[in-house]
Motif scaffolding. Sequence first.
Motif, PDB file in Angstrom:
ATOM      1  N   ASP A 109      -4.816   6.458 -10.621  1.00 34.19           N
ATOM      2  CA  ASP A 109      -3.364   6.410 -10.482  1.00 34.19           C
ATOM      3  C   ASP A 109      -2.899   6.892  -9.114  1.00 34.19           C
ATOM      4  N   ALA A 110      -3.699   7.693  -8.445  1.00 38.05           N
ATOM      5  CA  ALA A 110      -3.289   8.230  -7.144  1.00 38.05           C
ATOM      6  C   ALA A 110      -3.314   7.180  -6.038  1.00 38.05           C
ATOM      7  N   LEU A 111      -4.058   6.085  -6.232  1.00 42.85           N
ATOM      8  CA  LEU A 111      -4.173   5.056  -5.210  1.00 42.85           C
ATOM      9  C   LEU A 111      -3.237   3.889  -5.533  1.00 42.85           C
ATOM     10  N   PRO A 112      -2.534   3.371  -4.543  1.00 42.93           N
ATOM     11  CA  PRO A 112      -1.674   2.199  -4.818  1.00 42.93           C
ATOM     12  C   PRO A 112      -2.476   0.952  -5.150  1.00 42.93           C
ATOM     13  N   LEU A 113      -3.672   0.814  -4.566  1.00 42.00           N
ATOM     14  CA  LEU A 113      -4.543  -0.328  -4.802  1.00 42.00           C
ATOM     15  C   LEU A 113      -5.984   0.144  -4.839  1.00 42.00           C
ATOM     16  N   PRO A 114      -6.860  -0.570  -5.530  1.00 37.92           N
ATOM     17  CA  PRO A 114      -8.274  -0.207  -5.515  1.00 37.92           C
ATOM     18  C   PRO A 114      -8.886  -0.489  -4.147  1.00 37.92           C
ATOM     19  N   PRO A 115     -10.034   0.129  -3.840  1.00 37.91           N
ATOM     20  CA  PRO A 115     -10.656  -0.086  -2.522  1.00 37.91           C
ATOM     21  C   PRO A 115     -10.969  -1.551  -2.224  1.00 37.91           C
ATOM     22  N   ALA A 116     -11.372  -2.318  -3.254  1.00 37.01           N
ATOM     23  CA  ALA A 116     -11.696  -3.729  -3.012  1.00 37.01           C
ATOM     24  C   ALA A 116     -10.475  -4.511  -2.568  1.00 37.01           C
ATOM     25  N   ALA A 117      -9.324  -4.283  -3.203  1.00 36.65           N
ATOM     26  CA  ALA A 117      -8.101  -4.993  -2.817  1.00 36.65           C
ATOM     27  C   ALA A 117      -7.635  -4.569  -1.426  1.00 36.65           C
ATOM     28  N   ALA A 162       0.494  -3.081   6.305  1.00 38.95           N
ATOM     29  CA  ALA A 162       1.726  -2.540   5.741  1.00 38.95           C
ATOM     30  C   ALA A 162       2.270  -3.437   4.627  1.00 38.95           C
ATOM     31  N   ALA A 163       2.165  -4.746   4.797  1.00 41.68           N
ATOM     32  CA  ALA A 163       2.636  -5.664   3.758  1.00 41.68           C
ATOM     33  C   ALA A 163       1.803  -5.538   2.494  1.00 41.68           C
ATOM     34  N   VAL A 164       0.494  -5.349   2.649  1.00 40.27           N
ATOM     35  CA  VAL A 164      -0.366  -5.183   1.474  1.00 40.27           C
ATOM     36  C   VAL A 164       0.002  -3.914   0.718  1.00 40.27           C
ATOM     37  N   LEU A 165       0.223  -2.817   1.422  1.00 38.77           N
ATOM     38  CA  LEU A 165       0.570  -1.558   0.759  1.00 38.77           C
ATOM     39  C   LEU A 165       1.979  -1.584   0.187  1.00 38.77           C
ATOM     40  N   ALA A 166       2.861  -2.388   0.763  1.00 36.29           N
ATOM     41  CA  ALA A 166       4.231  -2.438   0.257  1.00 36.29           C
ATOM     42  C   ALA A 166       4.326  -3.102  -1.107  1.00 36.29           C
ATOM     43  N   VAL A 167       3.340  -3.937  -1.448  1.00 37.40           N
ATOM     44  CA  VAL A 167       3.403  -4.626  -2.748  1.00 37.40           C
ATOM     45  C   VAL A 167       3.354  -3.636  -3.896  1.00 37.40           C
ATOM     46  N   PRO A 168       2.357  -2.749  -4.005  1.00 39.32           N
ATOM     47  CA  PRO A 168       2.352  -1.829  -5.149  1.00 39.32           C
ATOM     48  C   PRO A 168       3.295  -0.640  -4.988  1.00 39.32           C
ATOM     49  N   ALA A 219      -1.192 -16.100 -18.130  1.00 37.06           N
ATOM     50  CA  ALA A 219       0.170 -15.566 -18.279  1.00 37.06           C
ATOM     51  C   ALA A 219       0.176 -14.051 -18.240  1.00 37.06           C
ATOM     52  N   ARG A 220      -0.843 -13.419 -18.877  1.00 39.25           N
ATOM     53  CA  ARG A 220      -0.911 -11.958 -18.846  1.00 39.25           C
ATOM     54  C   ARG A 220      -1.137 -11.448 -17.426  1.00 39.25           C
ATOM     55  N   VAL A 221      -1.961 -12.188 -16.681  1.00 40.63           N
ATOM     56  CA  VAL A 221      -2.209 -11.765 -15.298  1.00 40.63           C
ATOM     57  C   VAL A 221      -0.932 -11.876 -14.466  1.00 40.63           C
ATOM     58  N   VAL A 222      -0.237 -13.002 -14.609  1.00 38.30           N
ATOM     59  CA  VAL A 222       0.966 -13.199 -13.809  1.00 38.30           C
ATOM     60  C   VAL A 222       2.081 -12.258 -14.259  1.00 38.30           C
ATOM     61  N   ALA A 223       2.108 -11.927 -15.532  1.00 37.38           N
ATOM     62  CA  ALA A 223       3.180 -11.078 -16.040  1.00 37.38           C
ATOM     63  C   ALA A 223       3.052  -9.630 -15.606  1.00 37.38           C
ATOM     64  N   GLN A 224       1.893  -9.220 -15.101  1.00 43.16           N
ATOM     65  CA  GLN A 224       1.745  -7.857 -14.613  1.00 43.16           C
ATOM     66  C   GLN A 224       2.690  -7.620 -13.440  1.00 43.16           C
ATOM     67  N   PRO A 225       3.235  -6.427 -13.329  1.00 40.96           N
ATOM     68  CA  PRO A 225       4.154  -6.155 -12.210  1.00 40.96           C
ATOM     69  C   PRO A 225       3.532  -6.401 -10.835  1.00 40.96           C
ATOM     70  N   VAL A 226       2.265  -6.020 -10.690  1.00 41.72           N
ATOM     71  CA  VAL A 226       1.619  -6.239  -9.394  1.00 41.72           C
ATOM     72  C   VAL A 226       1.449  -7.730  -9.127  1.00 41.72           C
ATOM     73  N   GLY A 227       1.132  -8.502 -10.181  1.00 37.70           N
ATOM     74  CA  GLY A 227       0.993  -9.938 -10.003  1.00 37.70           C
ATOM     75  C   GLY A 227       2.301 -10.595  -9.613  1.00 37.70           C
ATOM     76  N   VAL A 228       3.388 -10.219 -10.284  1.00 32.98           N
ATOM     77  CA  VAL A 228       4.694 -10.777  -9.935  1.00 32.98           C
ATOM     78  C   VAL A 228       5.083 -10.358  -8.519  1.00 32.98           C
ATOM     79  N   ALA A 229       4.805  -9.101  -8.164  1.00 29.98           N
ATOM     80  CA  ALA A 229       5.136  -8.634  -6.821  1.00 29.98           C
ATOM     81  C   ALA A 229       4.354  -9.399  -5.766  1.00 29.98           C
ATOM     82  N   LEU A 230       3.091  -9.670  -6.055  1.00 30.94           N
ATOM     83  CA  LEU A 230       2.296 -10.443  -5.104  1.00 30.94           C
ATOM     84  C   LEU A 230       2.836 -11.857  -4.939  1.00 30.94           C
ATOM     85  N   MET A 231       3.225 -12.479  -6.048  1.00 27.98           N
ATOM     86  CA  MET A 231       3.781 -13.826  -5.951  1.00 27.98           C
ATOM     87  C   MET A 231       5.066 -13.844  -5.126  1.00 27.98           C
ATOM     88  N   LEU A 232       5.943 -12.872  -5.367  1.00 30.24           N
ATOM     89  CA  LEU A 232       7.170 -12.808  -4.587  1.00 30.24           C
ATOM     90  C   LEU A 232       6.883 -12.555  -3.114  1.00 30.24           C
TER      91      LEU A 232
END
Length: 637
Positions: free
Chosen positions: A436-444, A552-558, A604-617
């Motif tokens: 939870d402390a990381l905005p994204l996993p190391p791979a992303a 910066a754009a990658v970190l701004a998503v989560p 649909a479950r993948v896209v419905a995740q907040p991070v997925g929707v944020a990435l699409m936007l």
Amino acid sequence: MLQAIGLTSNHRRDLPPAVRDLTFEAPPGRVTVLLGTAGAGKSTALRLMLGLESGRGVTRFRGNPLHAIAHPAREVGAVLGDVPGHPARTARGQLRMVCAAAGVPLARADEVLEGMGLTGLAARRLDTLSLGMDRKVGAAAALLGDPHTLILDEPVRGLPPRERDWWHRLLRAHADRGGTVLCTTGDPREAARLADRVIVVDAGRLVADRSAVDFSRTRGRPRVAVRTPHAVRLAELVRREARAAQRPVEAVTESGGLLSVYGSTCAEVGETAFRHGVLLHRLTEEAGDTPPALPLEPDPGRIRPAADDIAEPEPEPDPGPGPGPPGVVEPPVPDRPEPRTPDARESRSPDGSGDSGDSGAVPSRRSRPQGVSQGASRAVLSGPVWPVRYEVLRLTGVRTGVRIAGAAVLGSLVLCVLLARSAATPVPIALAAWPDALPLPPAALAAGLIGALSFGEEFRYPALAVVRGGVSRRLRLLFAKAAVTALAALLIALLVAAADAQALRLVYGAGAGAPPRNWPALLAGWCGLSVGCAWAGLLAAGVFRVASAGVAAVLAVPVVIAPLVQRALIVPSVRPVAGFLERLRELAWVRLPHQADGWVLAGARVVAQPVGVALMLSLSVLICAYMFTGLRREASW
């Protein structure tokens, strides 16, 4: 025939244009030199000819403007300074990447290195090359497409005499094969030794256009040396009165307020200055060669000890017409060359390839495609001819991508083992190494960094051929970068997932790393997150032209976008979408398999995740911004 007509650069604030109505020709089979002091406009003129600087005027290469040439690198080769490549890339890797941009076989890189006697430089990194080596690699990059025209900006400045002789023989060999050579220099002695024709430029204007023999003779005649704080103004006055009196007078401004007037006397120049109120500090008659405007000293930051020149061929003291150094078979050029005629040289074939013979420094390709297309309308910034191959070579040519992937795997292993110690941590979270402390996993994060560097390093170290104008923003290159970065992101995601599963089995037993039942949906979401981060970094770096903007754009998503999307989604639904798949099955022309229900639900479950929707936007906004900025930039060119 190279023709430059009315070249004029744009005004820079309150300063006059560096080049003003400059018109000249460079015939094939001859070496033409633009001579002028520092600030005379030589480099600006070359950049205007290549479309690298905005301004007015027309430049035609064998009757065609550069934007009408389908493959510019096969018609024009340019060396305008240091090799614009990543310092960690090898010389061979740099040339192979330029081969992909020019649309020539990759084996051409080794062929040119061998033909120029630079095979020992193939494995050398660009940041370890001396000044002479760096310029030789630049010459090899310019010759990859076997161009008809060579354009060089002071190629011998700061080089020792041995390396200057190497350049003289190289340029002379290209001209003897029927090619056109145009280079600049600030040393009149160098111009008289190298050129067949000398074009003198002063304050952005054409001063004289003479053969090398006439230039050498006039430079030795008496001249009036004037020192005045108004040298440019006095030169214009002297030229104006000479034109009015129809007298052949040449006025050349030197550095330090010096003015050299040829074809006049001290009395005439003094009277002109008196009539117009020009202050004179010195007025005398001299004879002899004009000194260079600036001392040609080597750059201490780029010159390496002589021991670095291991791949440089030693010139042989052979005054006869025998073979010269490896890769250059022309004898040394005399100090005062006689005028040459195109009829005395070997003729070139209609496609410009020429006879291979024994006079070329670099062997020509046997079947060279036609470089000029009369009906072509491609712009100069057309991007690499082979964009996917170019992008693969760009990514794999340095170790940055491997190091980023290795750091991602190592960080994921550590976090995975630490997270799995708690029984409350779900297995997917542990496999993804996403606390939870990381905005994204190391791979992303690694995928986003690779995507950001795809465009960020391109702007920092432009690797495309110089005649292509640095970084292309065409969709072909964007799609190639998107495909290659997506493949790299998928490889990192799968490698991290497999490594984390094996680490859990090794540390906590066989049952710890067992995949959950819905592993296909989780794997699809995991791969989609990595690819989305890579594309977000790629597009943001392309829009803002810096890699840090992509990160910066990658970190701004989560951190910013995902929380806003999550708040927007916490709204009770009035009309549920239950039964949507059954109604879709009834409307489909082709009967869908029953497994498609699971696939659609998982997606649909993948896209419905907040991070997925944020990435699409985020991707939608970045694509629109990239298209808008790219179209505006191309329209300005």
